[in-house]
Write a protein that holds these residues in place. Structure first.
Motif, PDB file in Angstrom:
ATOM      1  N   THR A 139      23.290   0.861  15.656  1.00 52.13           N
ATOM      2  CA  THR A 139      23.023   2.031  16.513  1.00 52.13           C
ATOM      3  C   THR A 139      24.156   2.294  17.489  1.00 52.13           C
ATOM      4  O   THR A 139      24.283   3.408  18.015  1.00 52.13           O
TER       5      THR A 139
ATOM      6  N   ALA B 151      26.823   4.195  13.541  1.00 53.62           N
ATOM      7  CA  ALA B 151      25.890   5.080  14.234  1.00 53.62           C
ATOM      8  C   ALA B 151      26.004   6.518  13.738  1.00 53.62           C
ATOM      9  O   ALA B 151      25.022   7.267  13.763  1.00 53.62           O
TER      10      ALA B 151
ATOM     11  N   PRO C  47      20.295   7.366  16.844  1.00 55.71           N
ATOM     12  CA  PRO C  47      20.706   5.975  17.127  1.00 55.71           C
ATOM     13  C   PRO C  47      19.565   5.187  17.778  1.00 55.71           C
ATOM     14  O   PRO C  47      19.630   4.798  18.952  1.00 55.71           O
TER      15      PRO C  47
END
Length: 790
Positions: free
Chosen positions: A176, A181, A187
């Motif tokens: 994330t 990401a 995210p």
């Protein structure tokens, strides 16, 4: 009580006033089942409980009770050996904890010496199970969640779960927050199928390994569990399964633990519910300013300032209602909208409340009786039952009442005989009242029929009554007037409402003269009654004010007397302290004079020294003695000044005032001695008195004074009273000093130590005593004290 009277007088609404003050399901059940009793012992017991609740509300803020759920279903399940969930166990734990708290509360009341009448007996039946209660409270949160402390295994599993979740989040944060990401739709870290996953755009599926657990509705997002966290998710899932199994085991264990105490828990719940009900009764009484009624079984009702409990206190008019002592029937007459029906309902409702153990909305010391039943036929617009508004309906109801009533019943009849021909209706009403009187029931009836006014006047143990009308405004005041029949104001009211004068004049002419005279007489009686009542209220207010002022003045007088006595006592103690100080100075003077006699041969007589010492000792007055008013008046007449010749009354000797010492002290020259004398002991001598004193005095002869008392070195005070021993000790020390003894022994014994303490305090205060100590063991030890002089 019959159900009809409870509905007619809206007893359910009275019970509904208790509901906001209830905290438990058991208390709500008790209120729902509440019915008036017809047994004097039961009623008094209920009222005593309410009185206890009112006392506790005033002193302690009420009985401390939490919100308690109904645990009856849980206890039934325990009987079937079922396992309860966390919420159910928390509710039972709350009952057990409340039982302990209530028991501790009442134990503290015992320590505070708060005396109760009957409520503590119910508390004494509470069963507390401290160990099980503590186990439940530790293992189950109030919201029903099983705590980590429920078992060591559960604590370890939850620590493992927390740790594993942390590791998973740490691992997934690499996706994330890192370069990957941009391949995510968001995210974030989420959960699917109880496993932690990340939302990956479908076109980047090949960039991630692992397992797909779900996809979005559009198919654009896949929820993927990366391969790097699969093992961690497996470990987490395993720990979660073990945790659930351990929770079930704990719940089953706790359920089995409390199952043997089902009956005790049920009993505790009922007792707590009853205490909750008592709390509610006390709080309702405080809110409505209700008071404890006095209950009798003699058929006497005396309601002082009675108010209907369902009417706004700011609008309701209080009335005195008296029944059963001098009369058993009240006939209330007068026009509509005057408050007749409300008066009937007030009487019936307050009787129901009292017989249900509730305080009543009336002044203190109001009396109620115990009726076996109350019957009512109330069918006007103020009633809930409109189906009895026709004549046939009224008569059907009256028929049932006549069949069921007894000599111990109360009958309330509104507009008796209405709905038919007035003459027939009046005749029927009188016949019904005669029948009720024959049975012996008490009855209150309202009517418009003028014939019943005569009935109320002629019949034994029957009294007329009416609702007061203001003669000027023709508006009802809603005050009940006993002994005065109601006045018909129909034509006057019609005039006020604007009916044409031509119509009202014709109506007035059609009314019989005797009826008009009767109305005028009643109006005059009402006006006189109003004036008497107003004067009586003014007199009562004046009397109350006078009693308040008298109590205030009495309290202030008591405080004044206390302060005056204290000031007198302080003044005497201060004076005695000053005398003691003067005595010390005089001792020093005497010592100096004796030294002059020894060293210089000054002609100072020994008996004069002894007399001076005795006079100083006599200056001390007992603080307990009161001031002599005769001496005070004599002192007020004195006008002393320096140089005056005076007589010292305590010695019978003349002297001369040398100077003023303090406010009431004078320095007096007596021969060769100067002494400080209180002016109360001085009498001013004028020249005539002085000459007369000289004539009476014998011629002085030069004599040789010889010491006649042989002073020894020992003084035995044993067996003497405190005051006697004190005087002997002072005299003994004076003679010892005059005889130049270096030391003396005072034998005071051991005993309680009072004489020893007195002896040593005196020696310590005498400036001529150099030191003192106990005698040697062979000479008495601490039973004797040796004093050494300077």
């Amino acid at each position: 009580m019959n159900e009809k009277i409870l509905a007619t007088l809206e007893f359910d609404k009275i019970k509904g006033q208790l509901t906001p003050f209830l905290a438990s399901a058991a208390g709500q059940r008790e209120v729902a089942a509440l019915l008036p009793a017809s047994d004097l012992t039961t009623i008094n017991h209920w009222l005593q409980e309410t009185e206890d609740g009112a006392d506790l509300l005033r002193l302690e803020g009420g009985i401390p009770l939490p919100s308690l759920a109904d645990v009856t279903p849980q206890l039934k399940r325990l009987k079937l050996q079922a396992s309860l969930n966390g919420t159910e166990l928390a509710q039972i734990g709350q009952v057990l904890r409340a039982s302990m708290a209530v028991q501790n509360f009442f134990n503290q009341l015992v320590e505070k010496k708060v005396r109760l009448r009957t409520i503590d007996r119910a508390v004494g039946r509470l069963v507390t199970i401290p160990n099980i209660t503590k186990r439940l409270l530790v293992a189950i949160d109030p919201d029903g969640r099983v705590t980590d402390e429920a078992s060591s295994k559960l604590h370890g599993l939850r620590q493992l779960i927390t740790q594993t979740e942390g590791e998973i989040r740490h691992e997934l944060e690499r996706y994330t927050r890192g370069k990957a990401a941009k391949h995510l739709s968001e995210p974030i870290i989420t959960v699917r199928d109880e496993r932690y996953v990340i939302p990956v755009l479908a076109k980047y599926r090949s960039q991630f390994g692992g397992v797909v657990h779900d996809q979005s509705a559009t198919g654009q997002t896949l929820y993927i569990e990366p391969a790097s966290v699969m093992e961690l998710n497996n470990r987490l899932r395993s720990a979660q399964i073990e945790e659930r199994q351990e929770v079930r085991r704990v719940l089953a264990e706790l359920s089995a633990l409390i199952a043997p105490y089902r009956q005790e828990i049920a009993q505790n719940e009922a007792i707590l519910g009853h205490l909750d009900f008592i709390n509610a009764k006390a709080k309702l009484a405080a809110q409505t300013k209700a008071s404890l009624p006095l209950v009798n079984d003699e058929g006497i009702v005396y309601l002082r300032g009675a108010r209907h409990p369902l009417i706004d206190p700011a609008k309701v008019v209080a009335n005195d209602i008296i029944l059963g002592q001098d009369y058993q029937a009240i006939v209330i007459t007068g026009p509509n909208t005057g408050g007749k029906t409300i008066t009937l309902k007030t009487l019936g409702t307050l009787q129901l409340m009292a017989q249900a153990g509730l305080f009543i909305t009336a002044k203190e010391n109001s009396q109620v009786t115990v009726y076996d039943n109350i019957f009512a036929d109330i069918g006007d617009e103020q009633s809930l039952e409109q189906n009895l508004s026709t004549f046939s309906g009224h008569m059907a109801n009256v028929k049932q009442i006549l069949a069921a009533m007894t000599a111990n019943s109360l009958v309330l009849l509104d507009e008796l005989g209405a709905g038919t021909d007035p003459k027939e209706g009046a005749a029927l009403a009188m016949a019904i009242l005669d029948q009720i009187g024959t049975v012996g029931s008490q009855v209150v009836v309202t009517t418009h029929y003028p014939e019943l006014k005569v009935y109320g006047y002629d019949r034994e143990r029957t009294i007329n009554a009416s609702m007061e009308f203001d003669q000027e405004t023709l508006q009802p005041t809603y005050r009940l007037l006993l002994g005065i029949p109601g006045q018909s104001n129909g034509i006057a009211i019609a005039k006020r409402l604007g009916l044409p004068t031509s119509v009202t004049a014709v109506a007035q002419s059609l009314v019989a003269d005797d009826s008009q005279e009767l109305n005028a007489m009643i109006g005059d009686l009402v006006e006189q009654r109003k004036q008497v009542r107003e004067k009586n209220e003014a007199l009562e207010k004046t009397l109350a004010d006078a009693k308040t002022k008298d109590a205030t003045l009495t309290a202030k007088l008591d405080r004044f007397n206390e302060q005056r006595d204290k000031l007198y006592e302080d003044a005497r103690n201060k004076a005695n302290h000053q005398v003691a100080q003067a005595k010390k100075k005089a001792d020093a003077i005497i010592h100096h004079l004796r030294q002059l006699q020894v060293k210089q041969g000054t002609a100072v007589k020994e008996h004069e020294l002894i007399d001076a010492q005795g006079a100083l000792n006599a200056l001390h007055q007992d603080p307990r003695l009161k001031r002599n008013p005769v001496l005070q008046r004599a002192k007020a007449k004195h006008n002393l000044k320096v140089g005056d010749a005076v007589l010292v009354k305590s010695y019978g000797q003349q002297g001369e005032l040398m100077s003023k010492r303090g406010q009431h002290k004078w320095e007096v020259q007596l021969g060769i001695l100067k002494m400080e004398i209180d002016e109360a002991d001085l009498e001013k001598l004028d020249k005539k008195q002085l000459n007369r004193q000289d004539e009476k005095a014998p011629k002085r002869m030069r004599v040789r004074t010889i010491q006649t008392r042989r002073t020894g070195a020992r003084l035995d005070l044993r067996g003497h009273r405190y005051e006697q021993a004190q005087g002997e000790l002072s005299d003994f020390i004076d003679h010892a000093l005059l005889n130049n003894l270096p030391s003396v022994t005072i034998i005071h014994g051991k005993g309680t130590g009072a004489l020893r303490k007195m002896t040593q305090e005196y020696l310590r205060s005498n400036p001529r005593v150099k030191s003192f100590s106990y005698a040697s063991p062979s000479n008495g030890g601490d039973g004797a004290t040796i004093a050494y002089f300077e």
